[in-house]
Each structure stands twice: as structure tokens, then as C-alpha cells.
Design a protein around this motif. Structure first.
Motif, mmCIF file in Angstrom:
data_model
loop_
_atom_site.group_PDB
_atom_site.id
_atom_site.type_symbol
_atom_site.label_atom_id
_atom_site.label_comp_id
_atom_site.label_asym_id
_atom_site.label_seq_id
_atom_site.Cartn_x
_atom_site.Cartn_y
_atom_site.Cartn_z
ATOM 1 N N ILE A 11 0.837 -1.190 0.000
ATOM 2 C CA ILE A 11 0.000 0.000 0.000
ATOM 3 C C ILE A 11 0.880 1.251 0.000
ATOM 4 C CG2 ILE A 11 -1.946 1.163 1.090
ATOM 5 C CD1 ILE A 11 -2.452 -1.817 0.385
ATOM 6 N N ALA A 12 0.621 2.158 -0.936
ATOM 7 C CA ALA A 12 1.291 3.461 -0.943
ATOM 8 C C ALA A 12 0.300 4.524 -0.496
ATOM 9 C CB ALA A 12 1.815 3.794 -2.335
ATOM 10 N N ILE A 13 0.688 5.309 0.485
ATOM 11 C CA ILE A 13 -0.131 6.434 0.939
ATOM 12 C C ILE A 13 0.593 7.711 0.557
ATOM 13 C CG2 ILE A 13 -1.145 7.603 2.930
ATOM 14 C CD1 ILE A 13 -1.426 4.901 4.274
ATOM 15 N N LEU A 14 0.040 8.409 -0.422
ATOM 16 C CA LEU A 14 0.672 9.618 -0.922
ATOM 17 C C LEU A 14 0.111 10.813 -0.167
ATOM 18 C CD1 LEU A 14 0.587 8.848 -4.767
ATOM 19 C CD2 LEU A 14 2.163 8.006 -2.994
ATOM 20 N N GLY A 15 0.847 11.235 0.851
ATOM 21 C CA GLY A 15 0.407 12.331 1.702
ATOM 22 C C GLY A 15 0.086 11.824 3.094
ATOM 23 N N ALA A 16 1.128 11.723 3.930
ATOM 24 C CA ALA A 16 0.950 11.138 5.263
ATOM 25 C C ALA A 16 0.690 12.216 6.310
ATOM 26 C CB ALA A 16 2.182 10.312 5.648
ATOM 27 N N GLY A 17 -0.395 12.985 6.095
ATOM 28 C CA GLY A 17 -0.822 13.947 7.102
ATOM 29 C C GLY A 17 -1.580 13.239 8.208
ATOM 30 N N ARG A 18 -2.528 13.931 8.842
ATOM 31 C CA ARG A 18 -3.249 13.337 9.975
ATOM 32 C C ARG A 18 -4.010 12.088 9.571
ATOM 33 N NH1 ARG A 18 -5.819 18.686 13.003
ATOM 34 N NH2 ARG A 18 -3.825 19.644 13.580
ATOM 35 N N ILE A 19 -4.793 12.205 8.491
ATOM 36 C CA ILE A 19 -5.573 11.038 8.052
ATOM 37 C C ILE A 19 -4.657 9.995 7.444
ATOM 38 C CG2 ILE A 19 -7.337 10.234 6.443
ATOM 39 C CD1 ILE A 19 -8.501 11.717 8.801
ATOM 40 N N GLY A 20 -3.736 10.419 6.586
ATOM 41 C CA GLY A 20 -2.836 9.480 5.913
ATOM 42 C C GLY A 20 -1.997 8.665 6.880
ATOM 43 N N SER A 21 -1.439 9.319 7.887
ATOM 44 C CA SER A 21 -0.600 8.593 8.853
ATOM 45 C C SER A 21 -1.437 7.650 9.710
ATOM 46 C CB SER A 21 0.174 9.577 9.729
ATOM 47 O OG SER A 21 -0.700 10.424 10.449
ATOM 48 N N SER A 22 -2.660 8.058 10.032
ATOM 49 C CA SER A 22 -3.541 7.182 10.809
ATOM 50 C C SER A 22 -3.921 5.950 10.000
ATOM 51 C CB SER A 22 -4.797 7.939 11.243
ATOM 52 O OG SER A 22 -4.474 9.011 12.109
ATOM 53 N N LEU A 23 -4.216 6.148 8.719
ATOM 54 C CA LEU A 23 -4.510 5.002 7.857
ATOM 55 C C LEU A 23 -3.288 4.092 7.747
ATOM 56 C CD1 LEU A 23 -6.482 6.751 4.956
ATOM 57 C CD2 LEU A 23 -7.417 5.125 6.615
ATOM 58 N N ALA A 24 -2.113 4.677 7.653
ATOM 59 C CA ALA A 24 -0.889 3.882 7.555
ATOM 60 C C ALA A 24 -0.756 2.943 8.750
ATOM 61 C CB ALA A 24 0.327 4.806 7.463
ATOM 62 N N ILE A 35 4.059 1.995 2.450
ATOM 63 C CA ILE A 35 5.043 3.036 2.202
ATOM 64 C C ILE A 35 4.283 4.351 2.119
ATOM 65 C CG2 ILE A 35 4.977 2.578 -0.310
ATOM 66 C CD1 ILE A 35 7.894 3.597 -0.404
ATOM 67 N N ALA A 36 4.739 5.342 2.858
ATOM 68 C CA ALA A 36 4.035 6.621 2.939
ATOM 69 C C ALA A 36 4.951 7.753 2.507
ATOM 70 C CB ALA A 36 3.533 6.861 4.359
ATOM 71 N N THR A 37 4.358 8.776 1.915
ATOM 72 C CA THR A 37 5.148 9.918 1.455
ATOM 73 C C THR A 37 4.727 11.190 2.185
ATOM 74 O OG1 THR A 37 3.673 10.666 -0.334
ATOM 75 C CG2 THR A 37 5.208 8.864 -0.844
ATOM 76 N N ALA A 38 5.682 12.091 2.284
ATOM 77 C CA ALA A 38 5.425 13.406 2.864
ATOM 78 C C ALA A 38 6.534 14.338 2.406
ATOM 79 C CB ALA A 38 5.372 13.339 4.387
ATOM 80 N N ARG A 39 6.295 15.635 2.540
ATOM 81 C CA ARG A 39 7.296 16.608 2.117
ATOM 82 C C ARG A 39 8.199 17.044 3.263
ATOM 83 N NH1 ARG A 39 3.895 21.142 -0.982
ATOM 84 N NH2 ARG A 39 2.749 21.048 0.995
ATOM 85 N N ARG A 40 7.647 17.077 4.479
ATOM 86 C CA ARG A 40 8.380 17.597 5.629
ATOM 87 C C ARG A 40 9.131 16.495 6.357
ATOM 88 N NH1 ARG A 40 4.062 20.474 9.165
ATOM 89 N NH2 ARG A 40 5.927 20.970 10.389
ATOM 90 N N ARG A 56 10.170 10.684 0.253
ATOM 91 C CA ARG A 56 9.645 11.926 -0.328
ATOM 92 C C ARG A 56 9.218 11.723 -1.780
ATOM 93 N NH1 ARG A 56 13.635 14.472 2.926
ATOM 94 N NH2 ARG A 56 12.748 16.140 4.226
ATOM 95 N N ASP A 57 9.578 10.584 -2.347
ATOM 96 C CA ASP A 57 9.405 10.331 -3.783
ATOM 97 C C ASP A 57 8.073 9.610 -4.037
ATOM 98 O OD1 ASP A 57 9.554 9.559 -6.442
ATOM 99 O OD2 ASP A 57 11.684 9.050 -6.340
ATOM 100 N N ASN A 58 7.076 10.354 -4.517
ATOM 101 C CA ASN A 58 5.772 9.747 -4.807
ATOM 102 C C ASN A 58 5.861 8.701 -5.909
ATOM 103 O OD1 ASN A 58 4.025 11.202 -2.969
ATOM 104 N ND2 ASN A 58 4.401 13.018 -4.220
ATOM 105 N N ARG A 59 6.711 8.922 -6.890
ATOM 106 C CA ARG A 59 6.852 7.972 -7.989
ATOM 107 C C ARG A 59 7.420 6.639 -7.487
ATOM 108 N NH1 ARG A 59 6.594 10.036 -13.156
ATOM 109 N NH2 ARG A 59 8.098 8.499 -13.919
ATOM 110 N N GLU A 60 8.373 6.722 -6.602
ATOM 111 C CA GLU A 60 8.944 5.506 -6.019
ATOM 112 C C GLU A 60 7.877 4.732 -5.250
ATOM 113 O OE1 GLU A 60 11.858 4.237 -2.311
ATOM 114 O OE2 GLU A 60 12.039 6.246 -3.165
ATOM 115 N N ALA A 61 7.067 5.458 -4.486
ATOM 116 C CA ALA A 61 6.015 4.815 -3.700
ATOM 117 C C ALA A 61 5.001 4.125 -4.609
ATOM 118 C CB ALA A 61 5.326 5.849 -2.823
ATOM 119 N N VAL A 62 4.623 4.790 -5.694
ATOM 120 C CA VAL A 62 3.663 4.204 -6.628
ATOM 121 C C VAL A 62 4.241 2.957 -7.283
ATOM 122 C CG1 VAL A 62 2.462 4.560 -8.825
ATOM 123 C CG2 VAL A 62 2.420 6.349 -7.069
#
Length: 285
Positions: A11-24, A35-40, A56-62
Motif C-alpha cells: 500500500i502506498a499512501i501519498l500524503g501522510a498527514g493526519r488522516i494518511g498517517s492514521s490510515l498507515a 510506504i508513505a510519502t510526505a514533504r516535511r 519523499r518520492d511519490n513515484r517511487e512509492a507508486v
């Protein structure tokens, strides 16, 4: 605990903010490889502590996934599309982005059969009430349903219900929190310590919800069972009616739904404009 389907276990989660990290965290607990992505950097470190692979690489995650969860903020979607457009063939794609319709996502990402999921904040404790919409036609829909069951309960709904779902289930924890706080203050006003009052209220809410679920009775039936002639409960109900609390709650959902529609239309317009411009650029090459 559900166990991951080995055919769709990455599973790739593109954007591991509050919801994304909780789903992860929920997906990891079900045995999926995430595998989860984020910018910060701070976000990446926090998510890594959950036992989840980060990048940080969304393409790698996909590339390394079978299922792709789109979990960025709506206005960050164009930049994400620039990165992953054309890479999603054969993958299960689920968006938790508010306001962006399936048809728009499919056109922007060059992929068919996109799903939308609308969880709420209770995903943090693995008890979200999540709406799912998309094609229910075999293995992929089962994968999506089982995946989100890792985070709580799921309901398949038509896409046109998503806005009212956002206003109701998405916002309901906030409304309940306000009600709980107000009732607590009432109890404190009459001499009950706050810590005891709030625990008693939450216990009663939980038990009342279970009562309604188990017995499948209309809420009004339960209200009438509690209400005795010339008693304490009817005195309180008179205040609720006099202050028009039932009407206010109805209006709360109506106005919140209209706001969800308005915001969704705004996001849709921006994304559609982006797709049109993108296609114009592609045709000129």
C-alpha cells in the motif's frame, strides 16, 4: 484483525498527514506493507516511528505498490498529478481527498475505476466510520473494503451522498464534542466535579449507542421510555424544545452539507481547469 490479501499487500499512501498517517498505522496493523510519502522531514520521522516505510518520492512509492491511496490536500493535487500521471495502470487507486469527484480523478490520472473513501477523525483509534464509493465489481472492491475495515466500519454509498456524509459523519465528532462539553458544564454548574461528569457522560453516550444498535429501536422510543410523567427528563426536554435544539441540529447538518457542496465545487473547478490546461500542453508537444 484482517489479514492482508497477498495479491494486494503493498500500500502506498501519498500524503501522510493526519488522516494518511492514521490510515498507515491501521493498514500496518492488518499486515499490509505500507510506504508513505510526505514533504516535511518531521512528518517523515513521525510516520517512520509507526513502523512504516517512508519516502519523499511519490513515484517511487507508486512503483512499489499494488494499492495507491491519494491523501494530499485538494490544492496539492495538481502537483501530485504531474508526478504520477500515467503510472497507475493496473493498480487499485483510492482517494480520500475531499471534494474531487471520481470522474475528475480518472481523467487527471489517466486511470479507470478510481474509488473514493471518506473516513473521519476516529481513524486515529481505528474506529473510523468510512464511506466508500466506486465500482463494486469483483476483487478490487473487496480489496478496498477489507483495507478500510482495518480502520473501522465501512458503508458503500453512491457518490452523490459524499457531501452529506462529510457534513454528517466527517463533522459529527466536532458536534458531539461541543454537546459533551456543554452538558459537562451544566453538571459542573450544579455541583458535580468535571472529571466525574465527563466520564459519566461518555459512558452513557457509549451505552446509549449500544442500546440503540442492539435493540434496533427508533431513538424516540428510547426517549419515551426514559421520560416519565411530570418527571425530571420531561423538564429537560421542554428546555430543548423551547431553545429549538432539535431544529438547530437539523439545520446544522443542512448548512454543513451545503458548505461541503460549495467547497467541493470550488475544488472541482480548479482541478478541471488544471486538467484542461495540462491536456492543452500535451497536445502542443
Amino acid at each position: 484483525m484482517l489479514i492482508a490479501d497477498t495479491s494486494f499487500s503493498r500500500i502506498a499512501i501519498l500524503g501522510a498527514g493526519r488522516i494518511g498517517s492514521s490510515l498507515a498505522r491501521c493498514f500496518r496493523d492488518c499486515g499490509f506493507r505500507v510506504i508513505a510519502t510526505a514533504r516535511r522531514s518531521e512528518t517523515l520521522r513521525a510516520v517512520a516511528q509507526l513502523g512504516v516505510e517512508v519516502t519523499r518520492d511519490n513515484r517511487e512509492a507508486v512503483r512499489s505498490s499494488d494499492v495507491v491511496i491519494l491523501s494530499v490536500k485538494p490544492l496539492q493535487l495538481p502537483a501530485l498529478v504531474d508526478e504520477i500521471r500515467g503510472m497507475l495502470s493496473g493498480k487499485v487507486v483510492v482517494s480520500v481527498i475531499a471534494g474531487v469527484k471520481r470522474s475528475t480523478l480518472e481523467k487527471a490520472l489517466l486511470v479507470d475505476g478510481v474509488y473514493r473513501a471518506m473516513p473521519n477523525i476516529n481513524v486515529r483509534i481505528g474506529m473510523s466510520t468510512t464511506a466508500l464509493t466506486g465500482p463494486q465489481d469483483g476483487v478490487r472492491s473487496v480489496v478496498v473494503e477489507n483495507l478500510f475495515k482495518c480502520a473501522g466500519t465501512v458503508y458503500w454509498v453512491p457518490e452523490e451522498w459524499i457531501d452529506v456524509w462529510t457534513a454528517l459523519v466527517g463533522s459529527l465528532p466536532a458536534y458531539i464534542a461541543v454537546i459533551v462539553d456543554s452538558i459537562t458544564l451544566g453538571a459542573v454548574s450544579m455541583g458535580l466535579p468535571r472529571d466525574i461528569a465527563i466520564k459519566a457522560i461518555l459512558d452513557t453516550l457509549k451505552a446509549t449507542a449500544e442500546h440503540l444498535l442492539r435493540n434496533e429501536v427508533h431513538p424516540v422510543e428510547l426517549r419515551d421510555e426514559v421520560t416519565t410523567p411530570a418527571g425530571v427528563t420531561i423538564e429537560g426536554l421542554k428546555v430543548l424544545e423551547y431553545r429549538r435544539v432539535p431544529a438547530a441540529l437539523i439545520e446544522t447538518i443542512e448548512r454543513s452539507t451545503r458548505k461541503a457542496v460549495k467547497l467541493g465545487d470550488l475544488v472541482e473547478d480548479r482541478i478541471k481547469s488544471y486538467v484542461v490546461n495540462l491536456e492543452r500542453v500535451v497536445r502542443s508537444l
